[in-house]
Design a protein around this motif. Structure first.
Motif, PDB file in Angstrom:
ATOM      1  N   PHE A 108       0.810  -1.221   0.000  1.00 19.06           N
ATOM      2  CA  PHE A 108       0.000   0.000   0.000  1.00 19.06           C
ATOM      3  C   PHE A 108       0.844   1.272   0.000  1.00 19.06           C
ATOM      4  N   THR A 109       2.170   1.148  -0.009  1.00 10.90           N
ATOM      5  CA  THR A 109       3.038   2.331  -0.051  1.00 10.90           C
ATOM      6  C   THR A 109       3.646   2.546  -1.429  1.00 10.90           C
ATOM      7  N   ARG A 110       3.208   1.815  -2.408  1.00 13.82           N
ATOM      8  CA  ARG A 110       3.750   1.964  -3.764  1.00 13.82           C
ATOM      9  C   ARG A 110       3.302   3.285  -4.374  1.00 13.82           C
ATOM     10  N   SER A 111       4.205   3.895  -5.117  1.00 13.15           N
ATOM     11  CA  SER A 111       3.856   5.158  -5.775  1.00 13.15           C
ATOM     12  C   SER A 111       4.799   5.436  -6.929  1.00 13.15           C
ATOM     13  N   THR A 112       4.344   6.301  -7.810  1.00 12.65           N
ATOM     14  CA  THR A 112       5.170   6.841  -8.876  1.00 12.65           C
ATOM     15  C   THR A 112       5.609   8.216  -8.395  1.00 12.65           C
ATOM     16  N   VAL A 113       6.920   8.427  -8.320  1.00 16.22           N
ATOM     17  CA  VAL A 113       7.447   9.675  -7.777  1.00 16.22           C
ATOM     18  C   VAL A 113       8.091  10.485  -8.898  1.00 16.22           C
ATOM     19  N   ILE A 114       7.683  11.749  -8.985  1.00 12.50           N
ATOM     20  CA  ILE A 114       8.194  12.654 -10.004  1.00 12.50           C
ATOM     21  C   ILE A 114       9.133  13.638  -9.330  1.00 12.50           C
ATOM     22  N   TYR A 115      10.381  13.663  -9.787  1.00  7.77           N
ATOM     23  CA  TYR A 115      11.389  14.545  -9.225  1.00  7.77           C
ATOM     24  C   TYR A 115      11.658  15.695 -10.196  1.00  7.77           C
ATOM     25  N   PRO A 116      11.214  16.908  -9.869  1.00  6.57           N
ATOM     26  CA  PRO A 116      11.553  18.042 -10.728  1.00  6.57           C
ATOM     27  C   PRO A 116      12.995  18.478 -10.474  1.00  6.57           C
ATOM     28  N   HIS A 117      13.589  19.122 -11.459  1.00 10.41           N
ATOM     29  CA  HIS A 117      14.940  19.647 -11.303  1.00 10.41           C
ATOM     30  C   HIS A 117      14.911  20.723 -10.225  1.00 10.41           C
ATOM     31  N   TYR A 118      15.957  20.806  -9.418  1.00 10.15           N
ATOM     32  CA  TYR A 118      15.956  21.720  -8.271  1.00 10.15           C
ATOM     33  C   TYR A 118      15.784  23.185  -8.677  1.00 10.15           C
ATOM     34  N   THR A 119      16.127  23.519  -9.894  1.00  8.15           N
ATOM     35  CA  THR A 119      15.979  24.915 -10.331  1.00  8.15           C
ATOM     36  C   THR A 119      14.518  25.295 -10.551  1.00  8.15           C
ATOM     37  N   HIS A 120      13.618  24.324 -10.585  1.00  8.00           N
ATOM     38  CA  HIS A 120      12.202  24.586 -10.820  1.00  8.00           C
ATOM     39  C   HIS A 120      11.346  24.497  -9.552  1.00  8.00           C
ATOM     40  N   HIS A 121      11.940  24.136  -8.420  1.00 12.57           N
ATOM     41  CA  HIS A 121      11.160  23.944  -7.193  1.00 12.57           C
ATOM     42  C   HIS A 121      10.370  25.191  -6.807  1.00 12.57           C
ATOM     43  N   GLU A 122      10.995  26.338  -6.859  1.00 10.68           N
ATOM     44  CA  GLU A 122      10.330  27.573  -6.455  1.00 10.68           C
ATOM     45  C   GLU A 122       9.189  27.935  -7.413  1.00 10.68           C
ATOM     46  N   LYS A 123       9.416  27.735  -8.689  1.00 12.86           N
ATOM     47  CA  LYS A 123       8.376  28.022  -9.682  1.00 12.86           C
ATOM     48  C   LYS A 123       7.155  27.121  -9.465  1.00 12.86           C
ATOM     49  N   ILE A 124       7.391  25.857  -9.172  1.00 14.42           N
ATOM     50  CA  ILE A 124       6.301  24.904  -8.921  1.00 14.42           C
ATOM     51  C   ILE A 124       5.583  25.272  -7.624  1.00 14.42           C
ATOM     52  N   ARG A 125       6.342  25.665  -6.613  1.00 15.61           N
ATOM     53  CA  ARG A 125       5.740  26.076  -5.338  1.00 15.61           C
ATOM     54  C   ARG A 125       4.791  27.249  -5.538  1.00 15.61           C
ATOM     55  N   GLU A 126       5.215  28.239  -6.294  1.00 17.48           N
ATOM     56  CA  GLU A 126       4.372  29.402  -6.549  1.00 17.48           C
ATOM     57  C   GLU A 126       3.130  29.027  -7.357  1.00 17.48           C
ATOM     58  N   ARG A 127       3.294  28.168  -8.345  1.00 15.43           N
ATOM     59  CA  ARG A 127       2.169  27.758  -9.179  1.00 15.43           C
ATOM     60  C   ARG A 127       1.135  26.983  -8.365  1.00 15.43           C
ATOM     61  N   ARG A 128       1.606  26.154  -7.429  1.00 14.82           N
ATOM     62  CA  ARG A 128       0.695  25.363  -6.598  1.00 14.82           C
ATOM     63  C   ARG A 128       0.211  26.111  -5.364  1.00 14.82           C
ATOM     64  N   LYS A 129       0.756  27.306  -5.130  1.00 13.17           N
ATOM     65  CA  LYS A 129       0.385  28.147  -3.974  1.00 13.17           C
ATOM     66  C   LYS A 129       0.649  27.419  -2.652  1.00 13.17           C
ATOM     67  N   LYS A 130       1.845  26.860  -2.519  1.00 10.49           N
ATOM     68  CA  LYS A 130       2.260  26.166  -1.307  1.00 10.49           C
ATOM     69  C   LYS A 130       3.219  27.044  -0.510  1.00 10.49           C
ATOM     70  N   TRP A 131       3.362  26.727   0.769  1.00 12.07           N
ATOM     71  CA  TRP A 131       4.276  27.490   1.622  1.00 12.07           C
ATOM     72  C   TRP A 131       5.726  27.113   1.375  1.00 12.07           C
ATOM     73  N   MET A 132       5.975  25.835   1.172  1.00 11.31           N
ATOM     74  CA  MET A 132       7.339  25.340   1.003  1.00 11.31           C
ATOM     75  C   MET A 132       7.441  24.550  -0.299  1.00 11.31           C
ATOM     76  N   PRO A 133       8.600  24.600  -0.948  1.00  8.54           N
ATOM     77  CA  PRO A 133       8.770  23.794  -2.167  1.00  8.54           C
ATOM     78  C   PRO A 133       8.842  22.305  -1.838  1.00  8.54           C
ATOM     79  N   THR A 134       8.443  21.488  -2.785  1.00  5.34           N
ATOM     80  CA  THR A 134       8.460  20.037  -2.617  1.00  5.34           C
ATOM     81  C   THR A 134       9.488  19.453  -3.573  1.00  5.34           C
ATOM     82  N   PRO A 135      10.458  18.688  -3.063  1.00  3.88           N
ATOM     83  CA  PRO A 135      11.483  18.124  -3.944  1.00  3.88           C
ATOM     84  C   PRO A 135      10.996  16.949  -4.782  1.00  3.88           C
TER      85      PRO A 135
END
Length: 176
Positions: A108-135
């Motif tokens: 039940f812990t199986r998942s597909t994990v998507i790792y964005p390049h570290y240079t895009h973390h902040e852009k993704i955080r802003e687009r998703r309106k989150k407090w902290m970036p997700t690696p």
């Protein structure tokens, strides 16, 4: 690359969570008669715990059912991969790697994990309106009807996209 197959939310997951919640609720209500002999205060506390504990097991499948009825699915298209039920995407050019993950060998812990390049973390955080970036962004298999098929096809689409980008890059280099 066209839009990939849509993967709906799993009815089995919803049924298991709902059944678990109702069983916990039933067991708690049957035990109320036993606790009622100990006094009013003990009975009130027990009823509170009996109603609070199964609530997430009952509320979560209702939430998933509403999302399923609203047509929320997991898919990918020309732009990127949808990573959650709100329709947020990680764009293909932001992705560094996609992997299968399983914690501690539990199914039940199986998942597909998507790792964005570290240079895009902040852009993704802003687009998703989150407090902290997700690696990393995890798409849990327990939520999807055909998770193995989803993972296989998203990996195939990712490899195609990488090949297309590599071909474009090589063509750009040869033209200069």
């Amino acid at each position: 690359m066209s839009r990939g197959e849509e993967y709906r939310l799993s009815l089995l997951t919803m049924a298991v969570f709902m059944a678990s919640g109702l069983i916990f609720l039933l067991i708690g209500m049957l035990a109320v008669a036993e606790v009622a002999q100990e006094g009013v205060w003990q009975t009130i506390k027990f009823i509170g715990v009996t109603l609070i504990f199964p609530t997430p097991f009952i509320a979560y499948p209702i939430y998933l059912w509403r999302k399923r009825k609203a047509g929320k699915t997991f898919y990918w298209d020309e732009e990127g991969i949808v990573i959650d039920l709100q329709g947020n995407k990680i764009y293909w050019d932001e992705i560094e790697d996609i992997r299968f993950s399983q914690l501690y060998g539990h199914w039940f812990t199986r998942s597909t994990v998507i790792y964005p390049h570290y240079t895009h973390h902040e852009k993704i955080r802003e687009r998703r309106k989150k407090w902290m970036p997700t690696p990393a962004h995890s798409i849990d298999w327990i939520l999807i009807e055909n998770p193995k098929d989803y993972h296989k096809n998203v990996m195939q689409a990712w490899k195609e996209k990488q090949k297309l980008d590599k071909d474009k890059w090589e063509l750009g280099e040869t033209e200069k």
